[in-house]
Design a protein around this motif. Structure first.
Motif, PDB file in Angstrom:
ATOM      1  N   GLY A  34       0.669  -0.845   0.337  1.00 56.09           N
ATOM      2  CA  GLY A  34       0.500  -0.166  -0.133  1.00 56.09           C
ATOM      3  C   GLY A  34       0.946   1.117  -0.187  1.00 56.09           C
ATOM      4  O   GLY A  34       2.604   0.867  -0.274  1.00 56.09           O
ATOM      5  N   THR A  35      -0.432   2.230   0.861  1.00 63.41           N
ATOM      6  CA  THR A  35       0.359   3.579   0.612  1.00 63.41           C
ATOM      7  C   THR A  35       0.341   4.194   2.010  1.00 63.41           C
ATOM      8  O   THR A  35      -0.310   3.934   2.230  1.00 63.41           O
ATOM      9  N   VAL A  36       1.245   4.936   2.058  1.00 67.05           N
ATOM     10  CA  VAL A  36       1.096   5.555   3.008  1.00 67.05           C
ATOM     11  C   VAL A  36       1.343   7.284   3.113  1.00 67.05           C
ATOM     12  O   VAL A  36       2.241   7.952   2.671  1.00 67.05           O
ATOM     13  N   ASP A  37       0.078   8.259   3.365  1.00 68.64           N
ATOM     14  CA  ASP A  37       0.284   9.685   2.937  1.00 68.64           C
ATOM     15  C   ASP A  37      -0.752  10.348   4.922  1.00 68.64           C
ATOM     16  O   ASP A  37      -1.509   9.942   4.989  1.00 68.64           O
ATOM     17  N   GLY A  38       0.615  11.158   4.957  1.00 66.76           N
ATOM     18  CA  GLY A  38       0.125  10.937   6.246  1.00 66.76           C
ATOM     19  C   GLY A  38       0.401  10.553   7.216  1.00 66.76           C
ATOM     20  O   GLY A  38       0.926   9.173   7.390  1.00 66.76           O
ATOM     21  N   ASN A  39      -1.517  10.887   7.897  1.00 69.50           N
ATOM     22  CA  ASN A  39      -1.823   9.178   8.787  1.00 69.50           C
ATOM     23  C   ASN A  39      -2.747   8.448   8.235  1.00 69.50           C
ATOM     24  O   ASN A  39      -2.928   8.009   8.931  1.00 69.50           O
ATOM     25  N   VAL A  40      -2.923   8.197   6.932  1.00 68.37           N
ATOM     26  CA  VAL A  40      -3.456   7.983   5.795  1.00 68.37           C
ATOM     27  C   VAL A  40      -2.893   6.713   5.593  1.00 68.37           C
ATOM     28  O   VAL A  40      -1.965   6.868   4.709  1.00 68.37           O
ATOM     29  N   LYS A  41      -3.272   5.023   5.686  1.00 71.09           N
ATOM     30  CA  LYS A  41      -2.713   3.955   5.127  1.00 71.09           C
ATOM     31  C   LYS A  41      -3.974   3.635   4.114  1.00 71.09           C
ATOM     32  O   LYS A  41      -4.583   2.966   4.647  1.00 71.09           O
ATOM     33  N   SER A  75       7.721  -3.342  -7.563  1.00 71.00           N
ATOM     34  CA  SER A  75       7.547  -3.497  -9.124  1.00 71.00           C
ATOM     35  C   SER A  75       6.260  -2.919  -9.451  1.00 71.00           C
ATOM     36  O   SER A  75       6.030  -2.290 -10.416  1.00 71.00           O
ATOM     37  N   ASN A  76       5.037  -2.457  -9.155  1.00 70.70           N
ATOM     38  CA  ASN A  76       3.924  -1.926  -9.092  1.00 70.70           C
ATOM     39  C   ASN A  76       3.716   0.015  -8.328  1.00 70.70           C
ATOM     40  O   ASN A  76       3.280   0.809  -8.455  1.00 70.70           O
ATOM     41  N   GLY A  77       5.151   0.004  -7.529  1.00 73.49           N
ATOM     42  CA  GLY A  77       5.966   1.151  -7.103  1.00 73.49           C
ATOM     43  C   GLY A  77       5.090   1.358  -5.329  1.00 73.49           C
ATOM     44  O   GLY A  77       4.846   2.212  -5.057  1.00 73.49           O
ATOM     45  N   TYR A  78       3.879   0.342  -5.264  1.00 74.62           N
ATOM     46  CA  TYR A  78       4.608   0.261  -2.956  1.00 74.62           C
ATOM     47  C   TYR A  78       5.321  -0.974  -2.420  1.00 74.62           C
ATOM     48  O   TYR A  78       6.134  -1.482  -3.150  1.00 74.62           O
ATOM     49  N   GLY A  79       5.326  -0.139  -1.464  1.00 72.74           N
ATOM     50  CA  GLY A  79       5.448  -0.949  -0.316  1.00 72.74           C
ATOM     51  C   GLY A  79       5.020  -1.364   0.484  1.00 72.74           C
ATOM     52  O   GLY A  79       3.129  -2.177   0.503  1.00 72.74           O
ATOM     53  N   LEU A  80       5.911  -2.510   1.084  1.00 67.74           N
ATOM     54  CA  LEU A  80       4.782  -3.272   1.977  1.00 67.74           C
ATOM     55  C   LEU A  80       4.628  -2.617   3.035  1.00 67.74           C
ATOM     56  O   LEU A  80       5.041  -2.754   3.609  1.00 67.74           O
ATOM     57  N   ILE A  81       3.131  -2.970   3.756  1.00 65.13           N
ATOM     58  CA  ILE A  81       3.063  -2.144   5.266  1.00 65.13           C
ATOM     59  C   ILE A  81       2.463  -2.282   6.429  1.00 65.13           C
ATOM     60  O   ILE A  81       2.168  -1.834   7.154  1.00 65.13           O
ATOM     61  N   GLY A  82       1.830  -4.198   6.072  1.00 67.74           N
ATOM     62  CA  GLY A  82       1.394  -4.756   6.899  1.00 67.74           C
ATOM     63  C   GLY A  82       1.758  -6.351   6.779  1.00 67.74           C
ATOM     64  O   GLY A  82       1.357  -6.371   5.223  1.00 67.74           O
TER      65      GLY A  82
END
Ligand SMILES: [Zn+2]
Length: 141
Positions: A34-41, A75-82
């Motif tokens: 996913g993505t992290v934008d401030g406090n929103v994941k 490869s899709n431009g995301y990181g692992l968030i959890g």
């Protein structure tokens, strides 16, 4: 509750639920990109992984599947968030072992309780370095 919010598609929730039910009586597990934008994941993709422990009390993610998930996310431009795992017979809260293994305070640790199979409970947790646990809100879209 803290002010961090996780946004997840209902479809992704259903996939997690199906995967965990199929894994019964054992724990099931997986990863969240996913993505992290401030406090929103925001969860962009869920990876359903194999619990190589085949246990109803603990889990280990298949290392090859973990690597493939990481590669796919990047490869899709995301990181692992959890990550997520199920508790077939206990409530949705981190066990002592879960806390011990939670090494990343920025990671979301999701636990799906299937203790009451008709009322599954999914919660997201942050575990800090002192092993304090905070619940994060999940919003379904
Ligand atoms: Zn657990």
């Amino acid at each position: 509750m803290s002010d961090i919010k996780i946004i997840m598609k209902k479809e992704d929730y259903r996939n997690i639920l199906d995967h965990c039910k199929k894994g019964l009586p054992n724990e099931a597990c997986g990863l969240l990109a996913g993505t992290v934008d401030g406090n929103v994941k925001t969860v962009t993709k869920v990876y359903l992984l194999t619990n190589t422990d085949n246990s109803n009390e603990h889990f280990s993610m298949d290392p090859k599947e973990q690597f493939a998930a990481l590669k796919d996310a990047r490869s899709n431009g995301y990181g692992l968030i959890g990550n997520f795992h199920s508790h077939p017979e206990s409530p949705s809260r981190p066990s002592e072992e879960d806390k011990r293994l939670a090494f990343d305070p920025t990671f979301e640790y999701l636990i799906l309780s299937l203790q009451d199979i008709d009322n599954p409970v999914l919660k997201a947790f942050k575990v800090d370095k002192e092993k304090n646990v905070t619940i994060h809100e999940i919003e379904y879209i």
